[in-house]
Enzyme design. Sequence first.
Site, PDB file in Angstrom:
ATOM      1  N   HIS A 156      -2.318  -9.231  25.403  1.00 41.56           N
ATOM      2  CA  HIS A 156      -1.308  -9.852  24.474  1.00 41.56           C
ATOM      3  C   HIS A 156      -0.497  -9.956  25.047  1.00 41.56           C
ATOM      4  O   HIS A 156       0.224  -9.516  26.765  1.00 41.56           O
ATOM      5  CB  HIS A 156      -0.732  -8.657  23.196  1.00 41.56           C
ATOM      6  CG  HIS A 156      -1.796  -8.826  22.273  1.00 41.56           C
ATOM      7  ND1 HIS A 156      -1.735  -7.886  21.180  1.00 41.56           N
ATOM      8  CD2 HIS A 156      -3.166  -9.319  21.907  1.00 41.56           C
ATOM      9  CE1 HIS A 156      -2.554  -8.457  19.465  1.00 41.56           C
ATOM     10  NE2 HIS A 156      -3.481  -8.780  20.174  1.00 41.56           N
TER      11      HIS A 156
ATOM     12  N   GLU B 219      -3.307 -14.790  18.633  1.00 44.24           N
ATOM     13  CA  GLU B 219      -1.937 -15.490  17.339  1.00 44.24           C
ATOM     14  C   GLU B 219      -0.650 -16.083  17.558  1.00 44.24           C
ATOM     15  O   GLU B 219      -0.546 -15.942  18.865  1.00 44.24           O
ATOM     16  CB  GLU B 219      -1.643 -13.692  17.072  1.00 44.24           C
ATOM     17  CG  GLU B 219      -3.281 -13.108  16.270  1.00 44.24           C
ATOM     18  CD  GLU B 219      -2.808 -11.868  16.592  1.00 44.24           C
ATOM     19  OE1 GLU B 219      -1.619 -11.269  16.653  1.00 44.24           O
ATOM     20  OE2 GLU B 219      -3.934 -10.589  17.194  1.00 44.24           O
TER      21      GLU B 219
END
Length: 320
Positions: free
Chosen positions: A38, A107
């Site tokens: 991430h 995402e």
Amino acid sequence: MVSVGYTLLCEQAGPKELVDHAVRAEAAGFDHVVVSDHYYPWLDSQGHSPYAWSVLGAVAHATDRVDLMSFVTCPIRRYHPAVVAQKASTVGLLSDGRFTLGLGAGENLNEHVVGGWPHVQQRHEMFEEALQIIRPLLNGETLTFSGNHFDVPDAYVWDRPDTPVPMAVAASGPQSAGLAAEYGDGVIATEPDPQIIALYEDAGGGGRNRYGQLAICYGPDEAECRKIAHDQFRWFGLGWRVMPDLPSPEAFNAATRFVREEDVAQGITCGPDVDRHVEAFRAFVEAGFTHVALVQVGGERQPMFLDWAQEQLLPRLREL
């Protein structure tokens, strides 16, 4: 026997701590180690997000036995798929063939740092093109590719392990399960849903690895564990219809402001009771998963968790 894994959650620890946790996990007896990839944590209270691929390189050098995996890398915005193939092959070499490339469609939270987040249909198209690029490059082919979203005029990965890095693909429904079966060597899912496994096998994925992940919060005080899980993992129940489009930790905080502690505890087993954690793991085994990586919620609690896992949890999980 199901391979029992440990998750290096980049959102809750710094890079040096993550490498130390990986070494400890190998010594404790875990079979594989996965790392989140991430740019941001989900919530500010998690407090970290180092570059996963630097961590993977260090972990590959610092460990000898455990298998390694990205869980998962998105190859459609932050990373060009040709570069993903190159760095996956490099980690495959550094780890002496212990690395599996885990891929997913990503995402907004992490990918918008390089530009706008595409519509879901466009994302799916981009993801399939990325798989079409990465697979042949991992296999040692010279690639020329011209798609609707990506162009690769000429690419070849020079440093690769003798056996190509295997590729596992995240799935949540029929379309993604089909992509996983067509392009991947395994499938990834974060819930113990036998339907996903059935869809994957029906699409041609029978006999391949099936990777899952289970979040728990072990500690001597259940009430304290519930507070930690609520503070850092209350986004957990939002689901994939919501999570891919939220843009920031502030958005995740707003989306979860009404989530109660007891709501989180329904999805994450908390406290010292080893039986409860074993039963949560059993759900993945019964759903047909071959690999399940544990997430211990709470960055500062990793050494305590790893000691407990070695002494109490892993022996029980080996019996399943």
